[in-house]
Structures are given as C-alpha cells and as structure tokens.
Design a protein around this motif. Sequence first.
Motif, PDB file in Angstrom:
ATOM      1  N   GLU A   1       0.884  -1.236   0.130  1.00  0.00           N
ATOM      2  CA  GLU A   1       0.152   0.028  -0.099  1.00  0.00           C
ATOM      3  C   GLU A   1       1.043   1.286  -0.064  1.00  0.00           C
ATOM      4  N   VAL A   2       1.869   1.215   0.818  1.00  0.00           N
ATOM      5  CA  VAL A   2       2.809   2.399   0.978  1.00  0.00           C
ATOM      6  C   VAL A   2       3.480   2.609  -0.352  1.00  0.00           C
ATOM      7  N   THR A   3       3.822   1.580  -1.010  1.00  0.00           N
ATOM      8  CA  THR A   3       4.568   1.985  -2.388  1.00  0.00           C
ATOM      9  C   THR A   3       3.651   2.330  -3.578  1.00  0.00           C
ATOM     10  N   ASP A   4       2.569   1.680  -3.458  1.00  0.00           N
ATOM     11  CA  ASP A   4       1.657   2.087  -4.533  1.00  0.00           C
ATOM     12  C   ASP A   4       1.119   3.506  -4.355  1.00  0.00           C
ATOM     13  N   LEU A   5       1.029   3.973  -3.185  1.00  0.00           N
ATOM     14  CA  LEU A   5       0.738   5.639  -2.860  1.00  0.00           C
ATOM     15  C   LEU A   5       1.949   6.453  -3.500  1.00  0.00           C
ATOM     16  N   GLY A   6       2.945   5.849  -3.643  1.00  0.00           N
ATOM     17  CA  GLY A   6       4.208   6.589  -3.977  1.00  0.00           C
ATOM     18  C   GLY A   6       5.113   7.061  -2.817  1.00  0.00           C
TER      19      GLY A   6
ATOM     20  N   GLN B   1      13.790  -7.469   1.232  1.00  0.00           N
ATOM     21  CA  GLN B   1      13.549  -8.465   0.035  1.00  0.00           C
ATOM     22  C   GLN B   1      12.592  -8.406  -0.615  1.00  0.00           C
ATOM     23  N   SER B   2      11.417  -7.707  -0.304  1.00  0.00           N
ATOM     24  CA  SER B   2      10.313  -7.609  -1.219  1.00  0.00           C
ATOM     25  C   SER B   2      10.226  -6.220  -1.972  1.00  0.00           C
ATOM     26  N   PHE B   3      10.563  -5.380  -1.209  1.00  0.00           N
ATOM     27  CA  PHE B   3      10.685  -3.940  -1.561  1.00  0.00           C
ATOM     28  C   PHE B   3      12.284  -3.298  -1.704  1.00  0.00           C
ATOM     29  N   PRO B   4      12.835  -3.732  -2.497  1.00  0.00           N
ATOM     30  CA  PRO B   4      14.461  -3.334  -2.451  1.00  0.00           C
ATOM     31  C   PRO B   4      14.505  -1.794  -2.677  1.00  0.00           C
ATOM     32  N   GLU B   5      13.518  -1.260  -3.636  1.00  0.00           N
ATOM     33  CA  GLU B   5      13.669   0.092  -3.841  1.00  0.00           C
ATOM     34  C   GLU B   5      13.262   1.086  -2.698  1.00  0.00           C
ATOM     35  N   LEU B   6      12.477   0.555  -1.819  1.00  0.00           N
ATOM     36  CA  LEU B   6      11.971   1.420  -0.740  1.00  0.00           C
ATOM     37  C   LEU B   6      13.149   1.684   0.326  1.00  0.00           C
ATOM     38  N   VAL B   7      13.323   2.955   0.775  1.00  0.00           N
ATOM     39  CA  VAL B   7      14.192   3.359   1.908  1.00  0.00           C
ATOM     40  C   VAL B   7      13.829   2.950   3.204  1.00  0.00           C
ATOM     41  N   VAL B   8      14.476   2.182   3.908  1.00  0.00           N
ATOM     42  CA  VAL B   8      14.052   1.623   5.109  1.00  0.00           C
ATOM     43  C   VAL B   8      14.974   2.241   6.263  1.00  0.00           C
TER      44      VAL B   8
ATOM     45  N   HIS C   1       0.607  10.989   9.127  1.00  0.00           N
ATOM     46  CA  HIS C   1      -0.358  11.366   8.179  1.00  0.00           C
ATOM     47  C   HIS C   1       0.008  11.108   6.673  1.00  0.00           C
ATOM     48  N   ALA C   2       1.336  10.447   6.521  1.00  0.00           N
ATOM     49  CA  ALA C   2       1.813  10.343   5.151  1.00  0.00           C
ATOM     50  C   ALA C   2       0.897   9.664   3.958  1.00  0.00           C
ATOM     51  N   LYS C   3       0.146   8.412   4.624  1.00  0.00           N
ATOM     52  CA  LYS C   3      -0.686   7.680   3.265  1.00  0.00           C
ATOM     53  C   LYS C   3      -1.758   8.556   2.968  1.00  0.00           C
ATOM     54  N   ASP C   4      -2.450   9.292   4.020  1.00  0.00           N
ATOM     55  CA  ASP C   4      -3.444  10.294   3.750  1.00  0.00           C
ATOM     56  C   ASP C   4      -2.948  11.511   2.601  1.00  0.00           C
ATOM     57  N   VAL C   5      -1.963  11.823   3.062  1.00  0.00           N
ATOM     58  CA  VAL C   5      -1.427  12.991   2.640  1.00  0.00           C
ATOM     59  C   VAL C   5      -0.992  12.693   0.943  1.00  0.00           C
ATOM     60  N   ALA C   6      -0.431  11.596   0.697  1.00  0.00           N
ATOM     61  CA  ALA C   6      -0.090  10.897  -0.547  1.00  0.00           C
ATOM     62  C   ALA C   6      -1.353  10.868  -1.332  1.00  0.00           C
ATOM     63  N   ARG C   7      -2.437  10.368  -0.712  1.00  0.00           N
ATOM     64  CA  ARG C   7      -3.414  10.226  -1.537  1.00  0.00           C
ATOM     65  C   ARG C   7      -4.049  11.742  -1.842  1.00  0.00           C
ATOM     66  N   TRP C   8      -4.024  12.687  -0.810  1.00  0.00           N
ATOM     67  CA  TRP C   8      -4.435  13.905  -1.230  1.00  0.00           C
ATOM     68  C   TRP C   8      -3.680  14.486  -2.434  1.00  0.00           C
ATOM     69  N   LEU C   9      -2.101  14.364  -2.455  1.00  0.00           N
ATOM     70  CA  LEU C   9      -1.496  15.019  -3.476  1.00  0.00           C
ATOM     71  C   LEU C   9      -1.947  14.099  -4.873  1.00  0.00           C
ATOM     72  N   SER C  10      -2.185  12.946  -4.876  1.00  0.00           N
ATOM     73  CA  SER C  10      -2.648  12.432  -6.184  1.00  0.00           C
ATOM     74  C   SER C  10      -3.828  12.828  -6.523  1.00  0.00           C
ATOM     75  N   ASP C  11      -4.771  13.173  -5.713  1.00  0.00           N
ATOM     76  CA  ASP C  11      -6.262  13.843  -6.077  1.00  0.00           C
ATOM     77  C   ASP C  11      -5.800  15.108  -6.757  1.00  0.00           C
ATOM     78  N   GLN C  12      -4.934  15.885  -6.270  1.00  0.00           N
ATOM     79  CA  GLN C  12      -4.714  17.188  -6.680  1.00  0.00           C
ATOM     80  C   GLN C  12      -4.163  17.328  -8.005  1.00  0.00           C
ATOM     81  N   LYS C  13      -3.854  16.179  -8.635  1.00  0.00           N
ATOM     82  CA  LYS C  13      -3.112  16.286 -10.044  1.00  0.00           C
ATOM     83  C   LYS C  13      -4.274  16.131 -11.030  1.00  0.00           C
TER      84      LYS C  13
END
Length: 327
Positions: A68-73, A109-116, A315-327
């Motif tokens: 979900e996190v990565t799908d949200l950007g 292992q599953s999301f190597p591109e994600l900064v952990v 708030h990160a997931k909500d903010v990512a959704r709101w930013l997507s909606d603004q586009k």
Amino acid sequence: MKELQFQRHRRLRSSHSMRALVRETYLHKEDLIYPIFVVEGENIKNEVPSMPGVFHISLDYLQAEMQEVTDLGIKSVIVFGVPAEKDELGTSAYHDHGIVQKAVAQIKQSFPELVVIADTCLCQYTSHGHCGIVEEGQVLNDPTLNLLAQTAVSQAKAGADIIAPSNMMDGFVAAIRQGLDESGFEHIPIMSYAVKYASAFYGPFRDAAHSSPQFGDRKTYQMDPANRMEALREAESDIMEGADFLIVKPALSYLDIIRDVKNNFNVPMVAYNVSGEYSMIKAAAQNGWINEQEIVMEMLTSMKRAGVDLILTYHAKDVARWLSDQK
C-alpha cells in the motif's frame, strides 16, 4: 482628493492558477517518511487507541502494508519495533533476530527500492522504559553507547538503508558511526534525532511503542523545551560526529528551531510530526471541528516552509492520496 498610493498584492491571488503560479513552497510525496509499528506474533493488526488510523502489525501483515505504501508513491518508511520480551539491558534491540531486524530484512527482500530507516533506541526494549542502562535510578551515558552501536550494526546487517538513533545520549552519533565503520558499513548514513525535546507531545507514541518510563522522566537526556541555542550546540556536535541528516522533534511547536538549524547546517533536515500533533488533529476531525485535509496540508507545508527537506509523519498515507487527487 489626492490619489492613494499603495501596493496591489492581491493581483497575485486572483485565481487558483495565479496562486499556483507564484507559490513558493510545495509538499511532495518524496518528502514523506511513514512510521510503522511492528510487533511479535501472527495475525495482528490492532489500531493504537490514541492514534486513529495507526496500527500495530505483525510480520505476516507487513507485505500488504508495504505494498500500500509503495502504491501510494511513498519512498521511505521508518520501522519501530514492539518486542515480546523486555529486560534491563534491552537485549532484543540489538539481537540479530529482533523484531526490527526481522521487519527490515523482510521489507528489503520484497521492496528493495524502498528506503528503510531503522529507529535505533532502547526504550521500547528495556523493562524500565529508559533509553539506556540504569543503575541506582540514573541513566548512564557512556555504558549505553556500546549497546546503541550494537543495535545500529545489527540493523545495518538486516538491510537498513539509514540508521536513526533517537536516544539523546551524549556521543551517540560518534559511537554509532564508529561501530558501523568498523563493521564494514561506512556507506550507511545516520539520521540523527539531533534536536529532541522532552516534550508532552509524545504521549500517544509511548502508547503505541509501549515505551513509557517506569520511573521518573527523560528530562536528564532530552532537551528543555524552553531552550533555543542548545539546539544549535546539539546539532553541531552531531554533525562533527558524523550525522548525515538532522531531525528536529517535535515539529509544530518548534518551527523556529527548524529554521535556526537549517540556517546553520547544510545537511538534509527532517521534521518529526509527532504523535501528539497527529492525535490532536484526528480527535478534532472526528468531532467535526476542523477540516482534516486542509489542516494537515497547511501544517506540513509550514514545516517545509520553515526549512525541512523531509517530514516523518503518521499522516503520510493520507497526504499521498490527497496529493494524487490534486493532479
């Protein structure tokens, strides 16, 4: 009648497009760091009572959460662990099979591109709830440093991209930098909680992390909220000891400190939009007193305007959704 002479500032506010054209500060998905609380056990996804929308999750739910996190950007997460067992030395913090270590390895292992990012502290893991070794009611600084270095090395071995020590012991960055370097992790950066105040805004986090001190408080190692110049001394020490990022925590009541630190140090700045700030907004929104989206976006934009490059926020997931909606 003599003609009035004045400036017409409203010309640049006349429409949405005009306001966007001259806007100075922007919030991006790449600015967001999402905190997660990982617990031992299976089939666990329990909402933290004082933090609506924030959950304790077991490792078997981690895949779906990170998807979900990565799908949200969102590009980065910070991992907090809630262990099954605690002791006086917080040994599960630096065990190779500790909860944070297992979570970090699984995510990478599953999301190597994600900064952990790995939170590096002892308070969740100690039976007394303090961020170091305790003897006769005193939190000992120097003996704690070795345990913090061990914790950081174990997290780096698990695959953490960034080590984020939050304990506020004197010399903690130097000890961790030395420990990482000697273990072959010279390439791993340190995101230091350089300016961390002894704040009343941490209450809900301690509920989430089960990390409340069992006696006393943390005022002998976290900073006095009344102090400003001390923040610059703390930040300078951490830069000299090898910090690659500087965190100011909390954020909303310390925007002046964020600007001071940004003006004095040329490294990436991070604001921690802490649990108390989050929970107050959630409570007010649930009561219908505020517009949650507008308040959150204004608040986080103020942190960017004050000088931060990154914002650690629930708030990160909500903010990512709101930013997507603004586009």
